[in-house]
Design an enzyme around this catalytic site. Structure first.
Site, mmCIF file in Angstrom:
data_model
loop_
_atom_site.group_PDB
_atom_site.id
_atom_site.type_symbol
_atom_site.label_atom_id
_atom_site.label_comp_id
_atom_site.label_asym_id
_atom_site.label_seq_id
_atom_site.Cartn_x
_atom_site.Cartn_y
_atom_site.Cartn_z
ATOM 1 N N HIS A 18 8.037 4.200 9.338
ATOM 2 C CA HIS A 18 8.634 3.328 8.561
ATOM 3 C C HIS A 18 9.942 2.936 8.563
ATOM 4 O O HIS A 18 10.720 3.830 8.965
ATOM 5 C CB HIS A 18 8.169 3.655 7.037
ATOM 6 C CG HIS A 18 8.649 2.999 5.854
ATOM 7 N ND1 HIS A 18 8.497 1.352 5.664
ATOM 8 C CD2 HIS A 18 9.586 2.814 4.865
ATOM 9 C CE1 HIS A 18 9.068 0.839 4.826
ATOM 10 N NE2 HIS A 18 9.710 1.875 4.423
ATOM 11 N N CYS A 34 5.795 1.446 0.165
ATOM 12 C CA CYS A 34 5.638 0.989 1.217
ATOM 13 C C CYS A 34 4.582 1.499 2.156
ATOM 14 O O CYS A 34 4.247 1.308 3.340
ATOM 15 C CB CYS A 34 6.928 1.114 2.079
ATOM 16 S SG CYS A 34 8.163 0.411 1.436
ATOM 17 N N GLU A 78 3.292 -3.680 -3.032
ATOM 18 C CA GLU A 78 3.819 -3.468 -4.476
ATOM 19 C C GLU A 78 4.388 -4.815 -4.810
ATOM 20 O O GLU A 78 5.254 -5.012 -5.758
ATOM 21 C CB GLU A 78 5.088 -2.618 -4.198
ATOM 22 C CG GLU A 78 6.003 -2.920 -3.237
ATOM 23 C CD GLU A 78 7.205 -1.946 -3.166
ATOM 24 O OE1 GLU A 78 7.197 -0.804 -2.388
ATOM 25 O OE2 GLU A 78 8.165 -2.207 -3.941
#
Ligand SMILES: [Zn+2]
Lengths: 132, 346
Positions: free
Chosen positions: B234, B112, B80
């Site tokens: 994550h 992400c 990003e």
């Protein structure tokens, strides 16, 4: 450096450390040469990709950098002797003055070299870091 | 059989301590460290960006895989923080690993999780025979607004995975994704820093997607939490993945080898990729790894991976993740501001 076509032509050299070699006298060159200065017309020039490994030949700390590099100062600038022979000048990153010594092994890393302002092109290429 | 033929990591050399950020803003450092579980985070140097970190990790992956750059048929870079709004990062990486010109390349964007989605695309292209090897990268130089809670975690790093059929170090047994339209975190094109929904980022965003994707994968593969040896989620902080593991009934010990956030912060698109790389660095043949990414917006990609014997043979060519994690130098807040060019005049 700033002009797009001239910068673009040098991408193999700057990204991949591509130079040349004279097959006749077995001399390696970086940056690449069209003609071997030793053999002249007898020289046979071929492309040569360097491994990016070398050692510090000489170094200096740059406190007053050229225009466009102000924000990076102070930084370490060194003459690097590649394992294959040629010498080149490059920034040594991720280190302080106290870390750099003549003869220390270094390896090529990929970094931003220069940005043409906030709207222009970003130029990438090799710098060096101390081998760990 | 589709698998990981090689992988590579990259984390910048510089760090700032959470304590130092807290000191600058007059906040209670100890409370923040305890709350987020993040002691320090990585900071890119002035001449580093998503492209340079992607290249460093990709070069490590190519060496580890033991393949020629020219044999890579696809390069996808998930991030990003691509350096250009228009002009791909993937072409820079493809050129730098010597894969050009006979390949396809593109940049991916899904907060992400863009890197894990790139892995899925490479899996499809490899299994269909379109390409021999695909290079999937997750890389970010994340930015947090000065003084915002994100500033304690938003960091920089990259992970690269080469997907192929021959000499894989790990087999990807299956993948499953869970995606909904959830506005938990966003950034408009003209904004320098992202906005987020505060507490909203937890329950309906991270936990819903990570838990459902992981559950969905385990059901699809007909396995339970007891069948996996390592779990990578994550990791926007250290708390969220530990809580997700608890919800799923997974022993949190299985999470620790791949939980890098306490030491390097949240590397965004790099986070689950680097976590997986850290696990592969220590995993033994026959062991199973569950990986689930999360991207705001929102979605999760889950993978079940089985370690193969080849992992031991290729280990000598590896630059372990912990080499990058442990090799560091600290910045104070003033130098950090210079590094991240947080002042408009820089
Ligand atoms: Zn010659």
């Amino acid at each position: 450096m700033l002009g797009s076509p001239s910068s673009w032509r040098r991408i193999p050299e700057r990204y991949g450390l591509i130079g040349s070699r004279c097959e006749t006298c077995k001399t390696n060159y970086f940056p690449s040469r069209q003609i071997c200065p030793v053999c002249r017309r007898r020289g046979k020039i071929v492309e040569k990709a360097y491994t990016g490994k070398g050692k510090i030949y000489s170094f200096t700390k740059v406190n007053v950098p050229p225009a466009g590099f102000e924000i990076e100062a102070p930084y370490m600038l060194a003459i690097i002797e590649l394992d294959e022979g040629p010498k080149l000048t490059a920034q040594v990153v991720d280190c302080e003055e106290r870390d750099v010594k003549i003869g220390l092994p270094v390896r090529m890393v990929f970094r931003k070299i220069q940005e043409s302002g906030r709207e222009g092109l970003i130029h990438y290429g090799f710098k060096f870091a101390l081998s760990k | 059989m589709i698998g990981i033929v090689g992988y590579g990591a990259y984390v910048p050399h510089y760090r700032i301590k959470a304590e130092e950020i807290a000191r600058t803003w007059g906040e209670d450092g100890w409370r923040i460290i305890k709350g987020l579980g993040v002691q320090e985070k990585s900071v890119p140097d002035l001449d580093e960006d998503t492209a340079t970190m992607a290249v460093e990790s990709a070069r490590n992956a190519v060496v580890h895989a033991g393949i020629k750059g020219k044999s890579i048929g696809a390069v996808f870079v998930g991030s990003e923080s691509h350096p250009y709004a228009v002009k791909p990062t993937a072409t820079i990486v493809a050129e730098a690993v010597g894969a050009t010109p006979h390949l396809t390349a593109a940049d991916f964007e899904f907060a992400c999780k863009a890197g894990t989605t790139a892995i899925q695309c490479c899996m499809g292209m490899v299994s269909s025979g379109m390409v021999e090897y695909g290079l999937a990268i997750g890389a970010d130089t994340a930015q947090g607004r000065p003084g915002d809670a994100l500033e304690y975690t938003a960091s920089a790093g990259a992970g690269s995975f080469i997907i192929g059929k021959k000499n894989a170090v790990a087999e990807i047994l299956g993948t499953y994704s869970y995606t909904t339209d959830t506005p938990d975190f966003w950034r408009r094109p003209s904004a320098d820093f992202p906005s987020h929904g505060g507490r909203f980022t937890g329950e309906p965003a991270y936990f819903k997607h990570v838990v459902n994707a992981s559950k969905g994968l385990m059901e699809k593969m007909k396995i339970g939490p007891e069948d996996v040896d390592y779990v990578v989620f994550h990791q926007p902080n250290a708390k969220f993945p530990r809580h997700a593991a608890k919800i799923l009934g997974i022993d949190s010990k299985k999470l620790e080898p791949g939980l890098l956030t306490p030491l390097i912060g949240n590397t965004y698109s790099g986070a689950s990729m680097l976590g997986l790389a850290a696990v592969l660095d220590v995993a033994k043949p026959g062991q199973h790894v569950l990986v689930t990414s999360f991207g705001s917006g929102a979605g999760s990609d889950s993978f079940l991976i089985k370690i193969k014997d080849e992992i031991e043979e290729k280990r000598s060519r590896l630059v372990p993740v912990m080499n990058y994690v442990n090799n560091k130098e600290y910045l104070d807040y003033a130098l950090y501001v210079k590094h991240r060019k947080k002042l408009k005049s820089l």
